[in-house]
Scaffold this active site. Structure first.
Site, PDB file in Angstrom:
ATOM      1  N   LYS A  87      61.077  11.959  14.229  1.00 53.83           N
ATOM      2  CA  LYS A  87      60.250  12.871  15.020  1.00 53.83           C
ATOM      3  C   LYS A  87      59.948  14.121  14.198  1.00 53.83           C
ATOM      4  CE  LYS A  87      59.980  14.514  19.796  1.00 53.83           C
ATOM      5  NZ  LYS A  87      60.694  14.579  21.094  1.00 53.83           N
TER       6      LYS A  87
ATOM      7  N   GLU B  37      65.128   7.888  36.600  1.00 55.83           N
ATOM      8  CA  GLU B  37      65.151   8.704  37.808  1.00 55.83           C
ATOM      9  C   GLU B  37      65.775   7.976  38.987  1.00 55.83           C
ATOM     10  OE1 GLU B  37      62.475   8.158  35.919  1.00 55.83           O
ATOM     11  OE2 GLU B  37      61.915  10.114  35.084  1.00 55.83           O
TER      12      GLU B  37
ATOM     13  N   ARG C  29      59.340   8.851  41.275  1.00 57.77           N
ATOM     14  CA  ARG C  29      59.822   7.563  40.758  1.00 57.77           C
ATOM     15  C   ARG C  29      61.134   7.141  41.409  1.00 57.77           C
ATOM     16  NH1 ARG C  29      57.495   6.929  35.215  1.00 57.77           N
ATOM     17  NH2 ARG C  29      59.407   5.919  34.537  1.00 57.77           N
TER      18      ARG C  29
END
Length: 654
Positions: A293, A387, A415
């Site tokens: 990243k 979630e 969600r």
């Protein structure tokens, strides 16, 4: 091999990118000889650094998939071949290569490019995203539709290792393997969380396993062994064992995918060669790449979390620009935000009550849980992007005496809605939801807006729902929700508040009771504004001009029925104000109660309209929705004028 060029500063001037300038669409990339792609990637990285530096926005993820983006558009016939990005943080290089380079200066601004892939923006954005772990399902759906239409197009899903932790991703993998769908899933592993098996040997086997020769031998062997089922099963297990020794893909093989990798996701020639091999294969293919990243920008490689997104770099004075050492400004203002108020409260609550637990679905930094995680590591649970699991985990804790606090963004709680009803509310369990990013979120747009939580929470039995109006109210209502026995939710917005003084003590506020914060000055003032949430300063500003009464309602559920009755008796127009969809929102709750009590009077409901509000600054969006002070005042004045013009009791009152 990787390009060894590393940027150490963000360019302050637009870089010279002669090769990139010749690329108007991916078709232009496909005209280039493969040995020029590294130069394209280098210029793309330079342009991306400069572009995000001038606008701000998501940063590290795009740098991490830059070589992959070039390779995908080079190998596959996009947009005919469907390319689906998961989440979409990483799609800036994709936007640059797909004809939007000159529009990048408008990204995340009102009427500009979206910060995520958006179908209405470009045919290359095949699926709108913003939430995680949806890409495999979407790409599988496209593959099925393509097959039914007799088309030979490819479907490719690019998903990160974080998003791969969600159950939905594995549900889709399982289905794709069952269907033997003709699709490719690319796992972008940028945290080394799945495997460290990267290097020359691994790259060698990746080439081998993706080659046509290997697959021809594999298919021929299957045909030969069809006459001997026992030997075929032995050969299958031997192959899996061999792959398991050299690659961590056994799980994906068991799900029906042909696993390839892991390979170096920054080695552009290797990516191109591997993808070209995979392109010729049929059935479900799984390519595992390992990336860094923030690749190619030294500060981001050293701090990938801090450089996930950055603010724009303000221009330097001309006299000093040439000698200055530019430093990218990390996201996040210095002033306390609502998330900081929550983070401090959680630490205080945990210090006072050892039963308090903190749960987050991969939003430790965004929800400001870093201090809590450091001080109370045994009571801190980051469940990753899961979630549904976060909500039911809290329910399980509550069953056995813990006091779980689920720190979650409004849009992500959507969600876990079934778990909230089935696992928490029906059992009336003692779980507190700290709902961040309630209301409009500005530049992140509709995928991240918390526009519906009042509507979808207030209809659930046993639920307590609170809408604090400032930072101190947030702290005190969080405490009130924690001591309440049963499910409760406190919603608060992104960003900073009005800067009110925060009481370090914790007070339990009366359940279901609001407060009048402004009384009308004269008997002619016939308007009462019922405010739910942090639009209170705008309500007070409008009320000053209209001589209206203003109530800070604090609770959507239970409603302060006594206060509503009192305001209805003393005024001739009630105005409800909230940063939530009008449909089913707090204003609807007030109207339902008035109807139930057979109290007939005019009510003006102000809130978010029945549409998805696009990206822009929060102030711009509030004005667009009629929720700035001036428009609130005009809306009320207009309603009064219409009432006056009508015959009847209401008109006589004004």
């Amino acid at each position: 091999m990787q390009d060894t060029m590393i940027f150490r500063e963000i360019p302050l001037q637009r870089p010279n990118t002669p090769m990139l300038d010749r690329i108007g669409s991916p078709a232009d990339i496909r005209q280039l000889p493969a040995d020029q792609l590294t130069q394209v990637a280098r210029e793309l990285r330079s342009f991306l650094l400069w572009s995000v530096g001038t606008t701000g926005g998501h940063f590290g993820a795009g740098l991490g998939v830059l070589e992959l983006t070039v390779a995908l558009h080079y190998v596959f016939n996009t947009p005919e071949d469907r390319l689906v990005w998961d989440v979409g943080h990483q799609a800036y290089p994709h936007k640059i290569l797909t004809g939007r380079r000159e529009q990048m200066g408008s990204i995340r601004r009102k009427n500009g490019l979206a910060g995520f892939p958006k179908r209405t923006e470009s045919p290359y954005d095949t699926f709108g995203v913003g939430h995680s772990s949806t890409s495999i399902s979407a790409a599988l759906g496209m593959a099925i539709a393509s097959n039914q239409q007799g088309l030979k197009r490819k479907s490719i899903a690019v998903i990160g290792d974080g998003a791969m932790t969600a159950g939905m991703a594995f549900e889709a993998l399982n289905h794709a393997g069952h269907l033997k769908a003709d699709m490719l899933v690319i796992l972008n592993d940028n945290d080394m969380s799945i495997s460290r098996n990267v290097g020359g040997l691994s790259n060698y086997f990746a080439k081998l396993l993706s080659s046509r020769t290997y697959h021809q031998m594999r298919d021929s062997s299957k045909k030969v062994l069809e006459i001997a089922p026992g030997l075929r099963e032995l050969a299958k297990k031997t192959e899996e064992h061999f792959k398991g020794m050299i690659a961590p893909g056994t799980l994906f093989e068991e799900l029906g995918f042909n696993y390839i990798g892991p390979i170096d996701g920054h080695d552009l020639p290797l990516l191109v060669e591997t993808l070209e091999n995979i392109r010729e294969l049929s059935g479900p293919q799984f390519l595992h790449i390992v990336t860094t990243k923030g690749k190619g920008f030294a500060p981001a490689e050293a701090d990938p979390i801090g450089y996930h997104a950055i603010n724009k770099i303000e221009p330097l004075a001309a006299t000093t620009a040439s000698s200055a050492n530019p430093t990218p400004v990390k996201a996040g203002p210095a002033a306390p935000k609502y998330a900081n108020v929550f983070g401090q409260w959680l630490c205080d609550a945990a210090a006072a009550d050892e039963r308090v637990m903190g749960i987050t679905p991969a939003m430790c930094e965004g929800s400001d849980l870093l201090a809590f995680a450091e001080r109370f590591p045994e009571r801190y649970f980051d469940v990753a992007i899961a979630e549904q699991h976060a909500v039911t985990l809290a329910a399980g804790m509550a069953c056995d005496g813990a006091k779980p606090v689920v720190a979650i963004y409004s849009t992500f709680l959507q969600r876990g809605y079934d778990q909230l009803i089935h696992d928490v509310a029906i059992q009336n369990l003692d779980v507190l939801f700290a709902i961040d990013r309630a209301g409009l979120v500005g530049e992140d747009g509709p995928t991240h807006a918390g526009a519906f939580d009042i509507s979808y929470l207030r209809c659930i039995p046993n639920m307590v729902l609170m809408t604090p109006s400032d930072e101190n109210e947030t702290r005190q209502l969080l405490h009130t929700g924690l001591v309440h026995e049963g499910p409760a939710a406190v919603r608060y917005p992104r960003g900073s508040g009005s800067g009110v003084e925060i009481d370090p003590l914790l007070h339990t506020l009366p359940m279901g009771k609001g407060r009048v914060v402004r009384e009308r000055k004269s008997a002619s003032g016939r308007i009462a504004i019922l405010n739910f949430g942090t639009l209170l300063p705008r309500a007070l500003q409008a009320a000053q001009a209209l001589d209206a009464t203003v109530a800070d309602m604090r609770f959507v559920k239970p409603l302060d029925e006594d206060l509503i009755r009192q305001l209805a008796e003393q005024h001739d127009l009630l105005v409800t104000l909230e940063e939530n969809a009008i449909a089913g929102g707090a204003g609807s709750a007030v109207c339902e109660w008035l109807n139930q009590e057979e109290i007939i009077m005019p009510v003006l409901q102000l809130g978010l309209p029945d549409k998805f509000v696009d990206h822009g600054s929060r102030d711009q969006l509030l004005e667009e929705c009629g929720l700035d002070a001036a428009t609130i005042e005009r809306s009320i004045t207009g309603r009064v004028q219409r009432l006056v013009s009508r015959p009847g009791k209401a008109a006589q009152s004004f």
